[in-house]
Each structure stands twice: as structure tokens, then as C-alpha cells.
Scaffold this active site. Structure first.
Site, PDB file in Angstrom:
ATOM      1  N   SER A 127      -6.151  -8.907   1.978  1.00 32.03           N
ATOM      2  CA  SER A 127      -6.351 -10.347   1.806  1.00 32.03           C
ATOM      3  C   SER A 127      -6.352 -11.089   3.141  1.00 32.03           C
ATOM      4  O   SER A 127      -5.648 -10.728   4.083  1.00 32.03           O
ATOM      5  CB  SER A 127      -5.260 -10.930   0.908  1.00 32.03           C
ATOM      6  OG  SER A 127      -5.348 -10.408  -0.398  1.00 32.03           O
ATOM      7  N   GLU A 129      -8.008 -14.956 -13.409  1.00 34.02           N
ATOM      8  CA  GLU A 129      -9.324 -15.575 -13.602  1.00 34.02           C
ATOM      9  C   GLU A 129     -10.438 -14.640 -13.135  1.00 34.02           C
ATOM     10  O   GLU A 129     -11.461 -14.460 -13.818  1.00 34.02           O
ATOM     11  CB  GLU A 129      -9.390 -16.900 -12.826  1.00 34.02           C
ATOM     12  CG  GLU A 129      -8.477 -17.994 -13.372  1.00 34.02           C
ATOM     13  CD  GLU A 129      -7.029 -17.839 -12.947  1.00 34.02           C
ATOM     14  OE1 GLU A 129      -6.184 -18.611 -13.443  1.00 34.02           O
ATOM     15  OE2 GLU A 129      -6.731 -16.952 -12.123  1.00 34.02           O
ATOM     16  N   SER A 153       2.305  -7.553   1.847  1.00 36.19           N
ATOM     17  CA  SER A 153       3.612  -7.210   1.281  1.00 36.19           C
ATOM     18  C   SER A 153       4.369  -6.229   2.164  1.00 36.19           C
ATOM     19  O   SER A 153       3.819  -5.200   2.582  1.00 36.19           O
ATOM     20  CB  SER A 153       3.441  -6.604  -0.110  1.00 36.19           C
ATOM     21  OG  SER A 153       2.816  -7.516  -0.986  1.00 36.19           O
ATOM     22  N   GLN A 174      -0.757  -3.127   3.375  1.00 36.79           N
ATOM     23  CA  GLN A 174      -2.111  -3.240   2.833  1.00 36.79           C
ATOM     24  C   GLN A 174      -2.793  -4.451   3.460  1.00 36.79           C
ATOM     25  O   GLN A 174      -2.518  -5.587   3.102  1.00 36.79           O
ATOM     26  CB  GLN A 174      -2.071  -3.385   1.306  1.00 36.79           C
ATOM     27  CG  GLN A 174      -3.451  -3.489   0.674  1.00 36.79           C
ATOM     28  CD  GLN A 174      -3.375  -3.743  -0.827  1.00 36.79           C
ATOM     29  OE1 GLN A 174      -2.302  -4.009  -1.360  1.00 36.79           O
ATOM     30  NE2 GLN A 174      -4.498  -3.666  -1.508  1.00 36.79           N
ATOM     31  N   GLY A 175      -3.680  -4.217   4.397  1.00 35.60           N
ATOM     32  CA  GLY A 175      -4.362  -5.306   5.098  1.00 35.60           C
ATOM     33  C   GLY A 175      -5.690  -5.652   4.461  1.00 35.60           C
ATOM     34  O   GLY A 175      -6.754  -5.374   5.037  1.00 35.60           O
ATOM     35  N   GLU A 208      -4.200   0.451  -8.028  1.00 34.11           N
ATOM     36  CA  GLU A 208      -3.207  -0.623  -7.969  1.00 34.11           C
ATOM     37  C   GLU A 208      -3.131  -1.373  -9.284  1.00 34.11           C
ATOM     38  O   GLU A 208      -2.054  -1.646  -9.799  1.00 34.11           O
ATOM     39  CB  GLU A 208      -3.570  -1.589  -6.839  1.00 34.11           C
ATOM     40  CG  GLU A 208      -2.602  -2.749  -6.708  1.00 34.11           C
ATOM     41  CD  GLU A 208      -3.077  -3.841  -5.768  1.00 34.11           C
ATOM     42  OE1 GLU A 208      -2.219  -4.548  -5.226  1.00 34.11           O
ATOM     43  OE2 GLU A 208      -4.293  -3.999  -5.610  1.00 34.11           O
TER      44      GLU A 208
END
Length: 397
Positions: A129, A383, A163, A126-127, A247
Site C-alpha cells: 500500500s 467495497e 504492518s 509487506q510493502g 492473505e
């Protein structure tokens, strides 16, 4: 108070429970129960057993290999597999990319990629972040420029916290294709990238507990065929939001909470703390909070239950579920006391466990607790999720 399911649902629960009991390899179950590190081969072995039964892709349409379950059956499946000591389904291709391709991919993309995802022949990274663009994905700076002949994109950038990228042969990525868009979200596209492409480098990130599940990915003039664009150009933000909804729902981890709470009770008995009133009150509080979380999740599965703030349910479940899991892991450390102090990264592997001086029941506790710190960060920090919940709730009134 006991949750009530229909007779058909309870029969399905027993079917899943028996399947796990009969087919899950004992060495994989032992690793999961002790909190030891699972290798790629462990996941592939279990996933292929599930696929042979037709149960690996519960969120997929029947025509693409899904079992045709309703939402309650999917919930029961997740719970029973985890309680039975099975690994959770972590493959991003199964849980994230698959639903996106079903909804927005071309027929050629579905034919090319979906069968290999189901067979665990292809694992996807998963690209999303990047440095400076974690929870704020609208800030992605990785660029994809279309070549003059219109046949390839040229991608340059830096992805982080990726990941299991070292296990993956493909990546789905959010990239910036229009740097001049009036809004940051409007200039992003969704690309499928071959991890073996020239110019793509994977670098492991060493974690607190000694693992290397996370990675950095550097893209230096990586050429991507234009047919690997999912959906429309510059519309990737919408596809990314669709994916993250899948997700975050899974991140609630109700089955994982039950799994670790049962582990805490076993450890308390082992440590002679079954009659400790403070500890028992603490575990009882976890039970209450877990029941509330489970009722909330099941209520949201009901067809007639419509939220006044649609779209925030996943964020609510994510916040509460991940914080509860962290609290349970901290309790596990407290139950073990000084016995949790010895830590050996080598003993995280089953083949080296018998040679370790540390008790097998205790060897992974410190590592598991350290690893659990990431739960409230990935998939959008707590947050950020609370801001989303607050904004949606206020807008609804």
C-alpha cells in the site's frame, strides 16, 4: 446442524488441541484471552514452538518444511489454535512471501530466505500500500530504476500501513519498473528489500487504540541487488495477486469469530445477562451467520466443489468474515456497557495489568473494538471486494 469430519480429522483435531494445551505459555494465553497487546517476543516464542513440532508453515511444500496437511487439516489447525488461546500466525513471511517464493522464486532465493522465515529469525514487512494506492495496487508509484551496470535497482517512494515494519528486517514490495507500460499492471515488479538499507526510514503510525502496529516506510535512493527480483521483470502484478489470494482466505477469520463469540458468552454470564432475550437472540444470530460462513469455507475446500466464479471465493470469505468479527466486537462493548468506558493504553500490557484500576476482563474491550475497524479495510476494502465479486459473477453468466 453439526459439521461432520472424518475420524482421522477428528483425531488430528484432538492432537492439535492437546498440543496447544501442553505447550502454549500461560502468560501468552492470558494475553490473548483478555485481548491484550502481544509483543514481538510473544509471537516468536509461540512460532518457534510450532516450528519445533513442524506445524508453523502449513501452506508450504513438504520439501521446504511444510507438514503435508490437506486443506481440511489446515482449517482444523487454525481453528483449534485460536480456540485454545494461541496467537494467530501474522508473520507476512510465513503466510504471504513463503508461498510466492515457492512458486516463483529462484533456488538461491529459497535457500537464502526460507529457513530464516521458518526459524522466525527474519520477519518480513509487506510493502504494497501507498498513499493513493491502497486497494488499487495498480496505482503504485514507488519506482525502481535499474542502474546502468545492471547490478542494482534504485528505489524511491513511500509505503504506508506497513504492518509490524518496526519488527522486520526485510520487506517484499511492489515497485514500478516500467512507467511507460500500456497498462498500469504491466509495469510492476516484485522486489525483496533489506530494511537496514541506507535511505530506508520507518515511521510509526499511532492507532486509535494506542498501538503502533502500522508504519510508514520512506525509500530514498535505496539500492537493491538485482538478484532480489522475484520472478520476471514487470510481472510483479501477477505475483501480488497470487499472494493476496493467500492473505484474503486467512482474513475470513472463522477461528477468530469463534474465539470472540465464546468471549462474548463468558462476558454476558459475568455481567448477569444470560437471561436477556434480546442479547441471546443477537448472539444466536451470530452463531447462525458463523455456521453459514464455516459451511461456505469448508465447501470450497472440497476437491469436487468447483465454483463457477473461480478466484472470488477468497473475496467472499474476506467480506463476510471481517464484517461478522466487527459485529461481535461491537456486541462485546454493548454487553460490558459503561464498564467498557475506562481505557488505559498502559494496561494493554500484561506486566502493568495488575496495577490498573480497570477489571482485567474489561480493560481491552474498547481497544479491541477500535482495532477491529481495520478488518474491512486491509487486504482490500469490503467495497472493492464486492465489486470484484459482482464483476466475476456477472462475467460467469
Amino acid at each position: 446442524m453439526k459439521l461432520q469430519f472424518s475420524d482421522a480429522d477428528e483425531a488430528f483435531r484432538l492432537e492439535v488441541r492437546q498440543f496447544v494445551k501442553d505447550h502454549l505459555p500461560p502468560e501468552i494465553r492470558r494475553k490473548v484471552e483478555l485481548g491484550l497487546r502481544l509483543e514481538h517476543a510473544d509471537y516468536v516464542t509461540w512460532f518457534r514452538l510450532l516450528e519445533a513440532r513442524g506445524w508453523l508453515t502449513p501452506g508450504w511444500p513438504v520439501e521446504h518444511g511444510g507438514p503435508g496437511w490437506n486443506a481440511v487439516q489446515r482449517y482444523i489447525f487454525d481453528e483449534e489454535t485460536l480456540l485454545g488461546g494461541a496467537p494467530r500466525i501474522i508473520a507476512s513471511g510465513i503466510q504471504m512471501l513463503g508461498p510466492v517464493l515457492h512458486a516463483f522464486g529462484t533456488e538461491e532465493q529459497k535457500k537464502k530466505y526460507l529457513p530464516d522465515i521458518r526459524q522466525s529469525n527474519t520477519w518480513w514487512a509487506q510493502g504494497f500500500s501507498e498513499p493513493g494506492a491502497g486497494s488499487d495496487l495498480a496505482a503504485v508509484r514507488t519506482t525502481a530504476v535499474l542502474e546502468p551496470d545492471g547490478q542494482h535497482f534504485v528505489v524511491n517512494g513511500h509505503k504506508v500501513w506497513t504492518s509490524y515494519a518496526h519488527w522486520c528486517s526485510m520487506m517484499f514490495a511492489l515497485v514500478r519498473t516500467d512507467p511507460n507500460a500500456s497498462k498500469p499492471q504491466e509495469g510492476i515488479s516484485f522486489l525483496l528489500i533489506d530494511m537496514n538499507s541506507p535511505g530506508l526510514t520507518v515511521r510509526p503510525i499511532r492507532l486509535l487504540e494506542g498501538g503502533t502496529d502500522l508504519n510508514e516506510c520512506f525509500l530514498d535512493n535505496v539500492r537493491v541487488p538485482v538478484e532480489n527480483l522475484v520472478g520476471e521483470l514487470h510481472k510483479g502484478w501477477s505475483y501480488g495477486k497470487y499472494l493476496l489470494g493467500h492473505e484474503r482466505t486467512g482474513i475470513a477469520g472463522i477461528g477468530s469469530c469463534k474465539q470472540q463469540l465464546a468471549r462474548a458468552r463468558r462476558l454476558a454470564e459475568r455481567q448477569g445477562l444470560c437471561d436477556d432475550p434480546v442479547l441471546q437472540a443477537r448472539l444466536a444470530q451470530f452463531e447462525v451467520e458463523l455456521m453459514a460462513l464455516e459451511f461456505t469455507a469448508l465447501r470450497l475446500l472440497c476437491d469436487h466443489q468447483q465454483s463457477r466464479t473461480p478466484g472470488v471465493e477468497a473475496s467472499m470469505l474476506k467480506v463476510r468474515g471481517t464484517e461478522l468479527r466487527q459485529a461481535i466486537f461491537e456486541a462485546l462493548l454493548d454487553i460490558a456497557g459503561p464498564d467498557a468506558v475506562p481505557f488505559s493504553a498502559a494496561a494493554q500490557h500484561l506486566e502493568q495489568l495488575d496495577e490498573a484500576a480497570t477489571d482485567p476482563e474489561l480493560v481491552a474491550l474498547a481497544a479491541n473494538c477500535l482495532d477491529a475497524r481495520k478488518l474491512t479495510i486491509y487486504g482490500g476494502t469490503s467495497e472493492v471486494q464486492r465489486n470484484l465479486i459482482a464483476r466475476a459473477t456477472l462475467d460467469a453468466f
